[in-house]
Design a protein around this motif. Structure first.
Motif, short mmCIF file in Angstrom:
data_model
loop_
_atom_site.label_atom_id
_atom_site.label_comp_id
_atom_site.label_asym_id
_atom_site.label_seq_id
_atom_site.Cartn_x
_atom_site.Cartn_y
_atom_site.Cartn_z
N THR A 330 136.34 5.00 23.27
CA THR A 330 135.84 6.01 22.33
C THR A 330 134.62 6.73 22.88
N ALA A 331 134.32 6.50 24.15
CA ALA A 331 133.09 7.00 24.75
C ALA A 331 133.12 8.52 24.91
N THR A 332 131.94 9.10 24.76
CA THR A 332 131.72 10.50 25.06
C THR A 332 130.72 10.58 26.20
N VAL A 333 131.05 11.28 27.26
CA VAL A 333 130.19 11.35 28.44
C VAL A 333 129.73 12.79 28.62
N PHE A 334 128.66 12.93 29.40
CA PHE A 334 128.11 14.25 29.71
C PHE A 334 128.36 14.52 31.19
N ALA A 335 129.40 15.30 31.48
CA ALA A 335 129.78 15.58 32.86
C ALA A 335 130.70 16.78 32.86
N ASP A 336 131.13 17.17 34.05
CA ASP A 336 132.09 18.26 34.19
C ASP A 336 133.49 17.69 34.06
N PRO A 337 134.21 17.97 32.98
CA PRO A 337 135.52 17.34 32.78
C PRO A 337 136.53 17.69 33.86
N THR A 338 136.43 18.90 34.41
CA THR A 338 137.36 19.30 35.46
C THR A 338 137.17 18.47 36.72
N LEU A 339 135.90 18.25 37.11
CA LEU A 339 135.64 17.47 38.31
C LEU A 339 135.98 15.99 38.09
N VAL A 340 135.68 15.49 36.88
CA VAL A 340 136.04 14.11 36.57
C VAL A 340 137.55 13.93 36.67
N GLU A 341 138.30 14.89 36.16
CA GLU A 341 139.76 14.81 36.23
C GLU A 341 140.25 14.84 37.68
N LEU A 342 139.64 15.69 38.50
CA LEU A 342 140.04 15.76 39.91
C LEU A 342 139.78 14.43 40.62
N ILE A 343 138.63 13.81 40.33
CA ILE A 343 138.32 12.53 40.97
C ILE A 343 139.32 11.47 40.54
N LEU A 344 139.55 11.35 39.23
CA LEU A 344 140.50 10.35 38.75
C LEU A 344 141.90 10.63 39.26
N ALA A 363 140.31 2.00 33.63
CA ALA A 363 139.49 1.41 32.59
C ALA A 363 138.10 2.03 32.58
N CYS A 364 137.40 1.83 31.46
CA CYS A 364 136.01 2.27 31.31
C CYS A 364 135.18 1.08 30.86
N ARG A 365 133.98 0.96 31.40
CA ARG A 365 133.08 -0.13 31.02
C ARG A 365 131.70 0.46 30.76
N ARG A 366 131.09 0.05 29.67
CA ARG A 366 129.75 0.51 29.34
C ARG A 366 128.73 -0.30 30.13
N ARG A 367 127.85 0.37 30.84
CA ARG A 367 126.78 -0.29 31.59
C ARG A 367 125.48 0.43 31.26
N GLY A 368 124.74 -0.09 30.27
CA GLY A 368 123.50 0.55 29.87
C GLY A 368 123.76 1.93 29.31
N LYS A 369 123.14 2.94 29.90
CA LYS A 369 123.31 4.31 29.43
C LYS A 369 124.41 5.05 30.19
N SER A 370 125.22 4.30 30.94
CA SER A 370 126.28 4.92 31.73
C SER A 370 127.63 4.33 31.34
N PHE A 438 138.09 1.28 42.67
CA PHE A 438 137.15 2.37 42.89
C PHE A 438 136.46 2.66 41.56
N ARG A 439 135.15 2.84 41.59
CA ARG A 439 134.43 3.08 40.34
C ARG A 439 133.31 4.11 40.56
N PHE A 440 133.03 4.84 39.50
CA PHE A 440 131.89 5.76 39.51
C PHE A 440 131.34 5.86 38.09
N ALA A 441 130.05 6.13 37.99
CA ALA A 441 129.36 6.11 36.70
C ALA A 441 129.07 7.52 36.21
N LEU A 442 129.18 7.71 34.89
CA LEU A 442 128.85 8.96 34.24
C LEU A 442 127.90 8.68 33.08
N PRO A 443 126.95 9.56 32.82
CA PRO A 443 126.02 9.32 31.71
C PRO A 443 126.72 9.42 30.36
#
Length: 607
Positions: A330-344, A363-370, A438-443
């Motif tokens: 249910t997370a909402t992130v602050f990022a460029d959705p187009t670039l996130v989609e390209l990476i995934l 999968a998505c995992r909450r780590r602090g503010k990311s 492979f993993r990357f973090a988004l705020p």
């Protein structure tokens, strides 16, 4: 014996030694001459020996000859002349030392302690000065010591008085000590000079290595530019026919076809799609390499994106006998959705491509503010030694035969560049035989995700839209006209900027479609500017190009036109056109002038 008959060093060392001596030689000669006149004055006034002045004059002449005579050898400290300079200086110092010894022999009266003390003090002082100044070259120093001190020893021997036994024994000891010190000083000087040479050589080597490194860097940059030029040229030449093919295929699909023809058309579409995907991969890499991609972050929910990717990739995984799972969020992130989609998209495609059994988990995992997005697979895994190498362009594991079905080896290079654009990093954990993640973090943000307005989902129709097409390829003009007319637009397709400018008197376009490369070395961007200047307003423009060169991408992006890359899919073209028309406020129900209707008929006739 070696102590008594020292030899000159090899020319390189000797030149440096003589340079050290030469720096203090003038002061040494001046001090020696002054000491001689002081001694002569003392002998004349206190001992009644006026004959000491001629001796002092001889000493002054010898010192002056040495000081001024060396100027006759302007390159005296060079390797070529250092040997001659050293021999001449040794001879001079031997003469000066002999003059001091002569003074001791002539004027040192053992019955006059004051005279003995005066002469011994000056000879000892001159010997100490010679030790400091001339020991850099041992033969020069020895040349002074021996003739200056041996006569003093002879005076004490000649007295035959036991009272001078200490002086008789101490004088030769003093000479030996001086020569030992001189030898040690010479070694220190030689060692220092050798270190200086070593430092000079080291600096020279460092400069050479730096120059080689700079040359290697320039060659690498040239190779990188050549690679970009090659990619741009090759992709442009391949995109041109594929672009026309795609337009023809879409137009053909709207025709009445038999079942067999439909089946053949499906195969043609699949082959065209595969070629387009490879070229689009090259384009994505060129965009990242050019730095024209800019992140436009906004708040958006991850779950719709994950659903979209699952709908696309789950059938591919099923086709390979793999499971595909997505962990809901249910997370909402602050990022460029187009670039996130390209990476995934790249990470998931890689995971499916290199996994033969098991499956893929997103999968998505909450780590602090990311929020950490992860793509797991049960593939062959990646050795630790390759964890960084796989992010280099054209680097592939397990594909020595360069099977194009396994991609081009650009996916992870694109992923790393896109992640860098969003100020994040893609991390890898992998064990051979156990799979990879492979993993990357988004705020994470608490803001509500942006929801597009309802009007943005409504695509305006193209009925009656007047489109001016400029392309020097006849096949593309035919295909583009057929496609646009199937959308009920009015199309005038011309091959040059000159024809387009001439047609503006009778055809007032609502939108311009231009190829980047035109006749006469002109570009679609230049044609757009000329047409806008003639019309007096900013005409919505789509520039279509097959180039992927970084400077070309930057140039077109800065020109204010929409940019599409060959081969262009029909839906992609329709989306770009409607977006431009929406921004320009175009409406389908705007009445057309009589001149416009006449121009429409001309355009339909194909001019």
């Amino acid at each position: 014996m070696p102590l008594l008959i020292p030899r000159f060093d090899e020319p390189r060392l000797l030149a440096a030694e003589m340079e050290l001596i030469d720096q203090s030689f003038g002061i040494a000669m001046l001090g020696c001459a002054l000491a001689a006149f002081i001694l002569a004055l003392g002998l004349a006034l206190g001992g009644g020996r006026p004959g000491a002045f001629p001796w002092a004059l001889a000493m002054g002449l010898a010192c002056a000859a040495g000081h001024f005579g060396r100027r006759r050898l302007p390159e005296r400290t060079s390797q070529a002349k250092a040997g001659l300079y050293a021999r001449a200086m040794t001879a001079l110092l031997t003469l000066i030392g002999a003059l001091w010894g002569l003074a001791a022999w002539l004027y040192m009266d053992v019955k006059s302690p004051a005279t003995v003390i005066c002469i011994l003090s000056l000879i000892a002082g001159m010997s100490a000065a010679a030790l400091a100044v001339f020991s850099a070259c041992l033969p020069v120093a020895v040349g002074f010591f021996v003739p200056a001190i041996v006569p003093v020893w002879a005076v004490f021997i000649a007295t035959g008085d036991a009272a001078y036994l200490a002086m008789f024994l101490g004088t030769p000891l003093y000479l030996v000590v001086l020569m030992i010190f001189a030898r040690n000083y010479a070694r220190v000087a030689r060692h220092g000079i050798a270190l200086r040479f070593a430092n000079v050589e080291l600096i020279s080597q460092l400069r050479e290595q730096t120059a080689r490194a700079e040359n290697a860097q320039r060659e690498a940059e040239e190779a990188n530019r050549a690679k970009s030029v090659f990619l741009a040229s090759a992709s442009h030449d391949l995109r041109q026919p594929l672009h026309a093919l795609g337009l023809f295929v879409v137009t053909l699909g709207r025709s009445d076809l038999t079942d067999k023809q439909r089946q053949l058309l499906t195969h043609i579409e699949a082959a065209s799609c595969a070629a387009r995907e490879m070229l689009n991969t090259l384009l994505d890499f060129s965009k990242v390499d050019a730095g024209v991609i800019t992140a436009r972050p906004r708040a958006f929910r991850l779950q719709p994106l994950l659903y979209k990717l699952e709908n696309e990739f789950a059938p591919q995984a099923d086709g390979r006998g793999l499971f595909y799972r997505t962990r809901d969020t249910t997370a909402t992130v602050f990022a460029d959705p187009t670039l996130v989609e390209l990476i995934l998209r790249n990470l998931i495609a890689n995971a499916i491509r290199y996994t033969s059994q098991g499956g893929v988990l997103v999968a998505c995992r909450r780590r602090g503010k990311s929020m950490v997005l992860e793509v797991w697979d049960t593939g062959a895994g990646i050795p630790a030694s390759q964890h960084r190498a796989i992010f280099r362009e054209f680097h592939q594991l397990g594909n020595p035969e360069r099977d194009q079905r396994k991609g081009l080896g650009l996916g992870l290079a694109i992923v790393e560049g896109l992640a860098r654009t969003m100020s994040t990093r893609v991390l890898l954990n992998s064990r051979p035989g156990r799979g990879s993640v492979f993993r990357f973090a988004l705020p994470v943000t608490e803001d509500r995700a942006e929801t597009p307005a309802a009007g943005l989902h409504q695509r305006p129709g193209l009925r009656g839209l007047r489109v001016l097409v400029i392309d020097d390829d006849q096949e593309i003009r035919i295909a583009m006209r057929a496609l646009l007319e199937s959308w009920q637009a009015v199309c005038l397709a011309l091959e040059s900027e000159e024809e387009a400018l001439a047609a503006l008197d009778t055809f007032r376009p609502d939108l311009l479609l231009a190829d980047y490369r035109l006749r006469g070395g002109r570009t679609g961007q230049e044609a757009m500017m000329a047409i806008r200047e003639r019309l007096g307003h900013a005409l919505p423009t789509v520039i279509i190009t097959g180039d992927t060169a970084p400077d070309r991408l930057r140039s077109v992006h800065a020109g204010g036109a929409a940019l599409l890359h060959k081969p262009v899919m029909a839906q992609q073209l329709h989306t770009a056109m409607t977006a431009l028309l929406r921004d320009a406020g175009w409406r389908q129900d705007i009445p057309r002038s009589a001149a416009g209707n006449g121009a429409d008929r001309m355009a339909r006739a194909g001019r």
